[in-house]
Design an enzyme around this catalytic site. Structure first.
Site, PDB file in Angstrom:
ATOM      1  N   ASP A  63      21.774  39.683  80.054  1.00 35.29           N
ATOM      2  CA  ASP A  63      22.497  39.388  78.733  1.00 35.29           C
ATOM      3  C   ASP A  63      23.710  38.979  79.083  1.00 35.29           C
ATOM      4  OD1 ASP A  63      20.180  40.485  77.843  1.00 35.29           O
ATOM      5  OD2 ASP A  63      21.179  42.009  76.465  1.00 35.29           O
ATOM      6  N   CYS A  87      18.379  46.823  83.689  1.00 35.02           N
ATOM      7  CA  CYS A  87      19.043  46.240  82.718  1.00 35.02           C
ATOM      8  C   CYS A  87      18.450  46.410  81.384  1.00 35.02           C
ATOM      9  CB  CYS A  87      19.792  44.926  83.055  1.00 35.02           C
ATOM     10  SG  CYS A  87      20.987  44.964  84.367  1.00 35.02           S
ATOM     11  N   ASP A  88      19.083  45.732  80.485  1.00 31.31           N
ATOM     12  CA  ASP A  88      19.043  46.042  78.892  1.00 31.31           C
ATOM     13  C   ASP A  88      17.448  46.069  78.435  1.00 31.31           C
ATOM     14  OD1 ASP A  88      21.874  45.301  79.383  1.00 31.31           O
ATOM     15  OD2 ASP A  88      22.052  44.723  77.489  1.00 31.31           O
ATOM     16  N   LYS A  89      16.808  45.237  78.647  1.00 27.21           N
ATOM     17  CA  LYS A  89      15.395  45.288  77.881  1.00 27.21           C
ATOM     18  C   LYS A  89      14.389  45.864  78.796  1.00 27.21           C
ATOM     19  CE  LYS A  89      17.730  43.341  75.018  1.00 27.21           C
ATOM     20  NZ  LYS A  89      18.868  43.408  75.954  1.00 27.21           N
ATOM     21  N   CYS A 109      26.138  46.657  84.254  1.00 35.53           N
ATOM     22  CA  CYS A 109      27.649  46.587  84.097  1.00 35.53           C
ATOM     23  C   CYS A 109      28.336  47.863  83.839  1.00 35.53           C
ATOM     24  CB  CYS A 109      27.861  45.651  82.999  1.00 35.53           C
ATOM     25  SG  CYS A 109      27.534  43.806  83.121  1.00 35.53           S
ATOM     26  N   GLU A 156      22.951  38.842  70.522  1.00 35.87           N
ATOM     27  CA  GLU A 156      24.017  39.911  70.678  1.00 35.87           C
ATOM     28  C   GLU A 156      25.324  39.115  70.368  1.00 35.87           C
ATOM     29  OE1 GLU A 156      22.673  43.234  73.913  1.00 35.87           O
ATOM     30  OE2 GLU A 156      24.139  41.692  74.764  1.00 35.87           O
ATOM     31  N   SER A 181      26.523  43.651  71.943  1.00 34.66           N
ATOM     32  CA  SER A 181      26.275  44.136  73.253  1.00 34.66           C
ATOM     33  C   SER A 181      26.894  45.557  73.318  1.00 34.66           C
ATOM     34  CB  SER A 181      27.337  43.211  74.265  1.00 34.66           C
ATOM     35  OG  SER A 181      27.403  43.945  75.597  1.00 34.66           O
TER      36      SER A 181
END
Length: 559
Positions: free
Chosen positions: A78, A119-121, A191, A442, A468
């Site tokens: 992202d 990570c995110d997804k 992160c 985002e 985010s």
């Protein structure tokens, strides 16, 4: 075993010949076949170490008597996708990850699965797949990044985005900005703050789908490799006991997860992912229960961007289980639920004490008596919107100001950096929702620009896009219905007074219903920004953010 359908019997001779071509022995084929979903790639910092995690999982599976078989899942960074058309392709990968994992798992008849995301997804996408497939499954992620350090202070990716805003305001020199660029992201891993990736990884523990430490052990620690080996061994126990995801992912487990979400102060993106996962698990989701849980759940952690502590600090303080133990002292958790550890929530957390009362506030001394997220409704957000309450300056819990209206993120960023936005303004960014974006981009660039320009406690932002987990301040996202389908956010005009009352859970524009109706009569739908490829199909199928931006077929929309 499920895999017998591809390896046992006369009719499976052709199948066995293909396993022979892969180099598998008859001894390996006589064991359960465990699929390992490997999200490794060389473009996402949180995924660059997953090859090591996967090798450790394979060893664990083999040690416990299984045959590990690896197959891939895609992943988007992202941060690298931020602020350009690449962000249109971030959230939408969640469905691709879930669908492709379903296809691979059923096509090859795996007996069990180990999901290796970070990570995110990838985490929510694979949780969706796990619930959908409902075969024994466990999660082991890549782990968080270590915090960077600039001038003796811990930093993270959001520090760099905010530094860009400070540079635009003339508050940082070229050399100072370069120092942030070179030092803020200190290692591989997701992160280092309580952003979306770490939020979802922590929630795998809270839901019960990951082992202790899955959300917090840093990526660079060898302890993460040991965790992966244990996950590989544990999946064989889950297979033997036939403990499946829907045995774990019950309504009570999701209430536990939402409770932990509130205590940790997780990313607003959890309000997209949890409903989507619950739907796959066959559990009804009522958005109103979010505020009910928030009302009774104290916020115990102020991890970056809400405060000065980072994932490594949470890990040293005892991790997610220590937070859960604090919550349990107030009777806020269901403790008799089975988990991927093979035992119950209560057994998991009973000896997990809080080792740092500054990082994890005791239940008697929270940062606030209410949770980290809040759902706001009103004539702007008739269905819902969401804000990370724990990352809002107390002076902005009630806020009014004139609307500064932008129909895309880029125009808003140019105005913020150009000094057009003044203290007291409410920035409105619309046509960035699931359909309008498309893909619900985002908004870390505009939120960071606001903070970097020194406006973080005097300017609010509302959008039908999303944020985010690194965003902080008076930022309200997921406004539904979105502008692209004629939601009232599309009717706001420059200078309209917007009233925000977070404690009252309200978001309204000071315009009469008659005037809104008059404006609606003149409103015209806009042509989609993208008219080909995957996003064209996505626009035609995606639901509102209130439902988790899931993909629906026509019969779903009637329900």
């Amino acid at each position: 075993m499920r895999s017998d359908s591809v390896k046992k019997g006369i009719q499976q001779a052709p199948h066995r010949s293909l396993f022979n071509a892969l180099g598998y022995t008859s001894e390996e084929l006589n064991r359960p076949i465990v699929g390992i979903v490997n999200s490794y790639n060389e473009i996402v910092p949180g995924h660059m170490n997953l090859d090591k995690i996967v090798e450790a999982v394979k060893l664990g599976v083999a040690m416990a008597g299984g045959t590990p078989v690896v197959f891939p899942a895609i992943a988007v960074c992202d941060g690298i996708a931020m602020g350009h058309k690449g962000m249109n392709y971030s959230l939408v990968t969640r469905e691709l990850i879930a669908d492709s994992t379903e296809a691979m798992a059923i096509a090859h008849q795996f007996d069990a699965l180990v999901m290796v995301p970070n990570c995110d997804k990838n985490v929510p996408g694979l949780l969706m797949a796990a619930a959908r497939l409902n075969i024994p499954t466990i999660f082991v992620s890549g782990g968080p990044m270590l915090a960077g350090r600039v001038k003796g202070n811990k930093t993270s990716l959001s520090s760099v985005f905010e530094a860009v805003g400070a540079y635009s305001a003339g508050k940082l020199s070229d050399d100072e900005l370069e120092e942030y660029e070179n030092k803020a992201c200190a290692s591989c891993g997701s992160c280092s703050g309580m952003y979306t990736a770490n939020s979802m990884n922590c929630l795998t523990e809270a839901i019960g789908m990951g082992l202790k430490g899955n959300g917090t052990i840093p990526a660079a620690y060898s302890e993460r490799i040991r965790l992966a080996k244990h996950a590989g061994m544990k999946i064989m126990e889950l297979l033997e006991k036939n403990i499946c995801p829907r045995d774990i992912m019950t309504r009570e487990a999701f209430i536990n997860a939402l409770t932990v979400d509130m205590a940790l102060g997780c990313s607003t993106n959890t309000m997209l992912h949890i409903p989507a996962i619950m739907r796959e698990a066959g559990v009804e989701f009522d958005m109103d229960m979010v505020n009910e849980i928030s009302e009774r759940t104290p916020n115990l952690c102020h991890l970056a961007p809400a405060g000065p502590t980072y994932m490594e600090d949470l890990n040293e303080a005892g991790g997610v289980y220590a937070v859960m133990n604090e919550l349990n002292r107030a009777g806020l958790l269901y403790t008799d639920l089975i988990t991927a550890t093979g035992v119950t929530v209560g057994e998991n957390i009973k000896n997990c004490v809080n080792l740092n009362k500054e990082v994890i506030r005791p239940i008697e001394n929270p940062y606030s008596s209410t949770g980290g997220l809040a759902i706001l409704k009103g004539n702007i957000a008739q269905e819902f919107s969401v804000i990370k309450r724990s990352a809002v300056d107390p002076s902005m819990l009630k806020f009014s100001g004139p609307a500064r209206v932008f129909d895309c993120e880029e125009d808003a960023v140019a105005a913020i950096k150009g000094g057009v936005i003044k203290p007291g303004d409410v920035v409105v960014i619309r046509y960035e929702g699931p359909k309008g974006g498309p893909g619900m981009r985002e908004m870390l660039n505009p939120t960071s620009a606001i903070v970097g320009m020194g406006l973080g406690s005097t300017v609010a932002l509302i959008t039908d896009g999303r944020f985010s987990g690194a965003s902080r301040g008076g930022c309200i996202g997921h406004v539904s219905p979105e502008a692209a389908v004629g939601g009232n956010i599309a009717l706001i005009e420059e200078g309209d007074i917007i009233n925000i009352d977070i404690d009252a859970y309200s978001l309204n524009v000071d315009v009469s219903e008659e005037e809104l109706a008059a404006r609606r009569s003149k409103w015209q739908p806009r042509q989609p920004k993208i008219t080909s490829g995957y996003l064209k199909r996505y626009i035609s199928m995606v639901s509102s953010a209130r439902k988790g931006a899931i993909l629906e077929v026509p019969e779903d929309r009637q329900n």
